[in-house]
Scaffold this motif. Structure first.
Motif, short mmCIF file in Angstrom:
data_model
loop_
_atom_site.label_atom_id
_atom_site.label_comp_id
_atom_site.label_asym_id
_atom_site.label_seq_id
_atom_site.Cartn_x
_atom_site.Cartn_y
_atom_site.Cartn_z
N ASP A 122 0.74 -1.12 -0.16
CA ASP A 122 -0.01 0.01 0.13
C ASP A 122 0.78 1.30 0.03
O ASP A 122 1.82 1.31 0.75
CB ASP A 122 -0.83 -0.02 1.21
CG ASP A 122 -2.02 0.98 1.16
OD1 ASP A 122 -1.54 2.38 0.87
OD2 ASP A 122 -3.06 0.59 1.19
N PRO A 123 0.73 2.24 -0.87
CA PRO A 123 1.50 3.60 -0.99
C PRO A 123 1.61 4.03 0.15
O PRO A 123 2.71 4.87 0.40
CB PRO A 123 0.96 4.20 -2.10
CG PRO A 123 -0.13 3.36 -2.96
CD PRO A 123 -0.42 2.33 -1.98
N VAL A 124 0.73 4.03 1.25
CA VAL A 124 0.69 4.82 2.56
C VAL A 124 2.03 4.42 3.34
O VAL A 124 2.22 5.22 3.98
CB VAL A 124 -0.75 4.79 3.02
CG1 VAL A 124 -0.99 3.45 3.83
CG2 VAL A 124 -0.76 5.98 4.19
N LEU A 125 2.13 3.18 3.25
CA LEU A 125 3.45 2.74 4.01
C LEU A 125 4.68 3.40 3.41
O LEU A 125 5.90 3.02 4.21
CB LEU A 125 3.55 1.29 3.95
CG LEU A 125 2.47 0.49 4.51
CD1 LEU A 125 2.44 -0.92 4.27
CD2 LEU A 125 2.27 0.74 6.10
N ARG A 126 4.90 4.02 2.38
CA ARG A 126 5.94 4.30 1.82
C ARG A 126 6.14 6.10 1.66
O ARG A 126 6.65 6.76 1.30
CB ARG A 126 6.20 4.16 0.25
CG ARG A 126 6.19 2.80 0.16
CD ARG A 126 7.35 2.38 0.78
NE ARG A 126 7.72 0.90 0.21
CZ ARG A 126 8.84 0.33 1.05
NH1 ARG A 126 9.50 1.16 1.93
NH2 ARG A 126 9.32 -0.74 0.85
N LYS A 127 4.90 6.64 2.54
CA LYS A 127 4.80 8.23 2.79
C LYS A 127 5.61 8.55 4.01
O LYS A 127 5.15 7.91 5.08
CB LYS A 127 3.52 8.50 2.77
CG LYS A 127 2.70 8.67 1.30
CD LYS A 127 1.33 9.05 1.39
CE LYS A 127 0.66 9.12 0.07
NZ LYS A 127 -0.85 8.89 -0.07
N ALA A 128 6.21 9.59 4.12
CA ALA A 128 6.59 10.01 5.14
C ALA A 128 5.44 10.86 5.73
O ALA A 128 4.64 11.43 5.37
CB ALA A 128 7.75 11.11 5.06
N HIS A 177 11.91 0.99 14.97
CA HIS A 177 11.34 0.11 13.89
C HIS A 177 9.81 0.91 13.58
O HIS A 177 9.42 1.35 12.29
CB HIS A 177 10.69 -1.34 14.42
CG HIS A 177 9.73 -2.15 13.56
ND1 HIS A 177 10.13 -3.06 12.81
CD2 HIS A 177 8.44 -2.01 13.17
CE1 HIS A 177 9.12 -3.65 12.07
NE2 HIS A 177 8.16 -2.95 12.57
N GLU A 178 9.13 1.50 14.81
CA GLU A 178 8.05 2.34 14.58
C GLU A 178 8.18 3.30 13.95
O GLU A 178 7.60 3.86 12.95
CB GLU A 178 7.08 2.24 15.76
CG GLU A 178 6.46 0.95 16.54
CD GLU A 178 6.02 0.26 15.58
OE1 GLU A 178 5.02 0.82 14.68
OE2 GLU A 178 6.04 -1.06 15.49
N TYR A 179 9.44 4.04 14.27
CA TYR A 179 9.65 5.60 13.69
C TYR A 179 9.96 5.33 12.25
O TYR A 179 9.56 6.12 11.60
CB TYR A 179 11.01 5.81 14.46
CG TYR A 179 11.67 7.27 14.02
CD1 TYR A 179 10.84 8.46 14.32
CD2 TYR A 179 12.49 7.22 12.88
CE1 TYR A 179 11.69 9.78 13.85
CE2 TYR A 179 12.97 8.55 12.62
CZ TYR A 179 12.35 9.69 12.82
OH TYR A 179 12.90 10.77 12.31
N ASP A 180 10.64 4.36 11.89
CA ASP A 180 10.77 4.13 10.53
C ASP A 180 9.35 3.98 9.80
O ASP A 180 9.44 4.83 8.48
CB ASP A 180 11.23 2.62 10.16
CG ASP A 180 12.81 2.55 10.15
OD1 ASP A 180 13.55 3.76 10.47
OD2 ASP A 180 13.55 1.83 10.31
N GLU A 229 8.42 7.52 8.46
CA GLU A 229 9.24 7.98 7.51
C GLU A 229 9.25 7.04 6.28
O GLU A 229 9.96 7.58 5.37
CB GLU A 229 10.93 7.79 7.96
CG GLU A 229 11.38 8.49 9.21
CD GLU A 229 11.59 10.07 8.85
OE1 GLU A 229 11.83 10.41 7.80
OE2 GLU A 229 11.05 10.84 9.69
N GLY A 230 8.18 6.26 6.16
CA GLY A 230 7.87 5.59 4.99
C GLY A 230 8.68 4.24 4.56
O GLY A 230 8.98 4.00 3.56
N VAL A 231 9.52 3.78 5.77
CA VAL A 231 10.41 2.91 5.65
C VAL A 231 10.09 1.64 6.44
O VAL A 231 9.52 1.84 7.39
CB VAL A 231 11.87 3.44 6.42
CG1 VAL A 231 12.85 2.06 6.24
CG2 VAL A 231 12.32 4.60 5.69
N LEU A 232 10.35 0.56 5.76
CA LEU A 232 9.87 -0.95 6.11
C LEU A 232 11.20 -1.72 6.69
O LEU A 232 12.27 -1.28 6.03
CB LEU A 232 9.17 -1.55 5.26
CG LEU A 232 7.82 -1.05 4.75
CD1 LEU A 232 7.18 -1.72 3.41
CD2 LEU A 232 6.93 -1.09 5.97
#
Length: 196
Positions: A10-16, A147-150, A153-156
């Motif tokens: 999902d694109p939302v996971l890649r958004k800061a 991990h949660e901070y990432d 920031e849009g980072v997995l």
């Protein structure tokens, strides 16, 4: 209310995420729903992007880790009852030696891999009452926060793996985004075919 967790792809996971203020609509309800959603999925952390909101909000409860017998008494004590809301967080520094730990993610079910992170994190954030904090965390506490901070920031965590590991996981990650996975909590899959 238990919310669906957004799956890999999902694109939302890649958004800061964007900063929020105390006038954010129904913030208290949102935080309450996020706790309920996280506990329902047996997670130790949940970030707003994982429920489809590109904002700088995540929460952490490391109590389940405190029962790990591999940890010393001091570490268990630090993890037990550690429950916090982080709003508009900013990591100011990561220090110490790097160490691997097997991580997973509610948005990427059934995938666990060793991720290398630094052992100490310095972070500024606001709590749910918008009180400012500047704190330092170490070990497993630092890792959960990193991990949660990432996420905001849009980072997995899969981004931190070697290119070989990423290639090996490609098919599994594609299946997750298509909903071809069994999970025992509510999820929203970005690439699910209609009419299934």
């Amino acid at each position: 209310m238990i919310l669906p967790i957004v799956a890999y792809g999902d694109p939302v996971l890649r958004k800061a995420g964007k900063n929020i203020d105390k006038d954010y609509p129904e913030l208290t309800t949102l935080i309450s729903n996020m706790w309920e959603t996280m506990y329902n999925a047996n997670g130790v952390g949940l970030a707003a992007p994982q429920i489809g909101l590109p904002i700088r909000l995540f929460l952490v409860d490391t109590t389940p880790f405190s029962e790990d017998e591999d940890l010393n008494e001091e570490e268990q004590k630090a993890l037990n009852g550690f429950k916090k809301v982080f709003i508009n967080a900013k990591i100011t520094d990561e220090t110490g030696k790097e160490w691997p730990f097997n991580e997973g993610c509610l948005s990427i079910p059934d995938v666990r891999e060793d991720v290398v992170r630094k052992e100490t994190v310095h972070i500024t954030y606001q709590d749910e009452n918008f009180k400012e904090h500047l704190e330092t965390y170490e070990g497993l506490l630092a890792r959960v926060i990193q991990h949660e901070y990432d996420h905001i920031e849009g980072v997995l965590f899969t981004d931190k793996l070697s290119s070989l590991k990423k290639r090996l996981l490609k098919g599994r990650l594609a299946n997750i985004s298509k909903g071809k996975i069994r999970v025992d909590y509510r999820m929203k899959f970005p690439n699910i075919k209609k009419g299934r």
